[in-house]
Design an enzyme around this catalytic site. Structure first.
Site, short mmCIF file in Angstrom:
data_model
loop_
_atom_site.label_atom_id
_atom_site.label_comp_id
_atom_site.label_asym_id
_atom_site.label_seq_id
_atom_site.Cartn_x
_atom_site.Cartn_y
_atom_site.Cartn_z
N SER A 49 0.85 -1.19 0.00
CA SER A 49 0.00 0.00 0.00
C SER A 49 0.88 1.23 0.00
O SER A 49 2.06 1.17 0.36
CB SER A 49 -0.89 0.00 1.25
OG SER A 49 -1.52 1.26 1.44
N TYR A 103 -3.49 -0.09 10.11
CA TYR A 103 -3.27 -0.42 8.70
C TYR A 103 -1.88 0.01 8.25
O TYR A 103 -1.14 -0.76 7.62
CB TYR A 103 -4.34 0.23 7.83
CG TYR A 103 -4.28 -0.15 6.38
CD1 TYR A 103 -4.70 -1.40 5.95
CD2 TYR A 103 -3.80 0.75 5.43
CE1 TYR A 103 -4.65 -1.76 4.61
CE2 TYR A 103 -3.74 0.40 4.09
CZ TYR A 103 -4.17 -0.85 3.68
OH TYR A 103 -4.11 -1.20 2.36
#
Length: 263
Positions: free
Chosen positions: A148, A161
């Site tokens: 990501s 996250y």
């Protein structure tokens, strides 16, 4: 004019780039993982979609197999990789796409039980996948992790996250060093916002906080890129196909951004 932000479609031609490659895709029944499986099938790969038992009914690629797995559970992963190798007659490449994005929580509001859940899927799950799949790979093997943009930058609302994706990148770089002498490459891709159904749902749930409708939130994300649009899941899949193919034979330990040039 802003280009489409849909999660399907690609400007690249299909062909035989991955002909004969035997591939496993974790998280391959939904989202980016499902697009990867379909794209790989178009490029001539055969494979196995690994996902939670309740997700496998929608396995996305014709002619591909499915195997149930929970990437958090080592016994589950061991069994799924063994079954995949049996079904395919071996494994040449791995795409670790299984992951979860938590709801927004500021640091002082973090639910640490949920923090552990996110880390167990996004980081431990990647480590478990590599642990059990890498011994099945030989020279020329490739592992690609769906990381990501939060592998290299923080986020005030999703600490767990960002922490999990930073960890995943550390796993990738360490595995690249360990497996390189065996001729196995390990890389990661870093998608920016991708207009999957899951992202649209999250944007809708954040409307009270952001004050933005989903289309407005997507447009704001598009304006933050050099291309003036967000990348698509198909473009992420094509980057993974490149990293899986012999075209990237000299590339390992890298994080490739697929984000439209976020600035």
């Amino acid at each position: 004019m802003t280009a489409p932000t849909s999660s399907t479609g690609s400007t690249a031609s299909t062909g035989t780039l991955l002909a004969g490659r035997r591939v496993i895709v974790t998280g391959g029944a939904n989202g980016i993982g499902a697009v990867v499986a379909r794209r790989f099938a178009e490029m001539g790969a055969c494979g196995v979609v690994l996902d939670l038992p309740g997700s496998l009914a929608g396995a996305p690629a014709d002619g591909w197999h499915t195997a149930p797995v929970d990437v958090r559970d080592e016994d589950s992963m061991r069994a799924a990789v063994a079954e995949s190798a049996r079904l395919l007659g071996g494994i040449d490449a791995v795409v670790a796409a299984a992951g979860v994005v938590p709801s927004w929580q500021r640091p002082a509001e973090m639910d640490l039980t949920d923090f552990d859940r996110v880390l167990s899927i996004n980081a431990r799950g990647v480590a478990c996948t590599i642990k059990h799949a890498s011994p099945r790979l030989g020279p020329g093997g490739a592992i690609t992790v769906v990381a990501s943009l939060n592998s290299w930058r923080g986020d005030p609302n999703i600490t767990s996250y960002a922490a999990s994706k930073h960890a995943a990148l550390g796993i990738v770089r360490s595995a690249a060093l360990a497996l390189g002498p065996d001729g196995i490459r390990v890389n990661a891709v870093a998608p920016g916002p991708i207009a999957t159904d899951a992202l649209r749902s999250r944007m809708a749930s954040r409307r009270e906080t952001t004050g933005l409708q989903v289309d407005e939130a997507l447009e704001r994300s598009a304006r933050a890129t050099s291309l003036g649009r967000i990348a698509t899941a198909a473009e992420v899949a094509d980057a993974i196909a490149f990293l899986t193919s012999d075209l990237s034979s000299g590339i390992t330990g890298q994080l490739i951004n697929v984000d439209g040039g976020i600035h």
